[in-house]
Enzyme design. Sequence first.
Site, PDB file in Angstrom:
ATOM      1  CB  SER A  63      -0.902  -0.006   1.225  1.00  0.00           C
ATOM      2  OG  SER A  63      -0.118  -0.242   2.374  1.00  0.00           O
ATOM      3  CB  THR A  77      -1.574   6.456   4.051  1.00  0.00           C
ATOM      4  OG1 THR A  77      -2.384   6.518   2.907  1.00  0.00           O
ATOM      5  CG2 THR A  77      -0.666   7.642   4.148  1.00  0.00           C
ATOM      6  CB  THR A 131      -0.398   6.420   0.332  1.00  0.00           C
ATOM      7  OG1 THR A 131      -1.290   5.311   0.279  1.00  0.00           O
ATOM      8  CG2 THR A 131      -0.968   7.527  -0.525  1.00  0.00           C
ATOM      9  NE  ARG A 167      -8.588   8.432  -4.463  1.00  0.00           N
ATOM     10  CZ  ARG A 167      -8.015   8.187  -3.283  1.00  0.00           C
ATOM     11  NH1 ARG A 167      -6.758   7.810  -3.223  1.00  0.00           N
ATOM     12  NH2 ARG A 167      -8.699   8.313  -2.176  1.00  0.00           N
ATOM     13  CB  THR A 194      -4.555   6.381   7.661  1.00  0.00           C
ATOM     14  OG1 THR A 194      -4.526   5.257   6.777  1.00  0.00           O
ATOM     15  CG2 THR A 194      -5.210   5.971   8.971  1.00  0.00           C
ATOM     16  N   GLY A 195      -7.025   6.425   5.716  1.00  0.00           N
ATOM     17  CA  GLY A 195      -8.405   6.056   5.430  1.00  0.00           C
ATOM     18  C   GLY A 195      -8.855   6.606   4.093  1.00  0.00           C
TER      19      GLY A 195
END
Length: 326
Positions: free
Chosen positions: A83, A185, A203, A213, A236-237
């Site tokens: 990731s 991330t 990330t 994106r 994060t998320g």
Amino acid sequence: MQSRRQFIKISALTGALLPFLKVKGFGKSVSGRKGAKPIVLSTWHFGVPANEEAWKVLNSGGWALDAVEAGVRIPEGDPKVMSVGYGGLPDRDGHVTLDACIMDENLNCGSVAFLENIMHPISVARLVMEKTPHIMIVGEGAYQFAIQQGFKKENLLTPEAEKVWKEWMKNSGYKPKIDDANHDTIGMIALDSGGRLCGACTTSGLSWKIHGRVGDSPIIGAGLYVDGEVGAATSTGIGEEVIRISGTHLVVELMRQGRTPQEACEEAVNRVVKNKRNKIDSDFQVGFLALNKDGEYGAYAVNKGFQYAVYSKEENNILKDSKSHI
Ligand code: SD4
């Protein structure tokens, strides 16, 4: 390959702008509280080896900026971390595209987004900060800048990541899910013994995203924000939900108004949760991590499962579970 014309163009630009460039050691130092207790925090369990690297710099009295850059380069270069950087899961078209930013105690910052084929976007972001008058460079332009700065072109799609992508293509479903098995991330924030606060965030973004994106991670004030007089925060998320509330800028401003890092993270998560457009279920995740100039820290997430790593003299690289809304 960089053409001679391109090289002349960038050299002329850099030369003309040289007087405006911020170089390490230049500029007013806002914090400089000598004798601070160094501490470094970072998101998810891969924060543990990253903190270890950062701690080497902090423990020898170095600059928090060098610490966070060195720290996050560890997961960037680790193909097992799917990731961040090399080995990251690709977008839906099979491209690994990277986002990163870095910020120091004096509001100097640099960022790259939608960058391909460069293993350490954080170091490119740092050069954007140090060698250009800009903050953010994206896509092909960021790649060209990296090559001109001496970075190597590398294929970042590992056979393992390619296999997972091909498996995904069988159904091509898209619902971002962020948990410990699919953690993303690395955001890292640190305070050094000179009282300087700095941060880095890097990330490969949400897997299977639309080509092009960009999430919150390279956006100053969304994925990362540092104000050397107040504090630092990272997130994060699901990046879209962090951008919508200018998440880390919000956390730092709340700390400026007197909230503790924990309270500030909780309030930022509340803003996300209160947004009626969000369906808050077990797949929905946004988390914040914050540190103030006194070395106090906090973390909060929408869902359970958000982990972060802490390294200081007192807390020897401990992995903690953040409190959560659900
Ligand atoms: C993004 N915020 O690209 C990143 C992904 C992430 O844990 O952090 N996931 O939206």
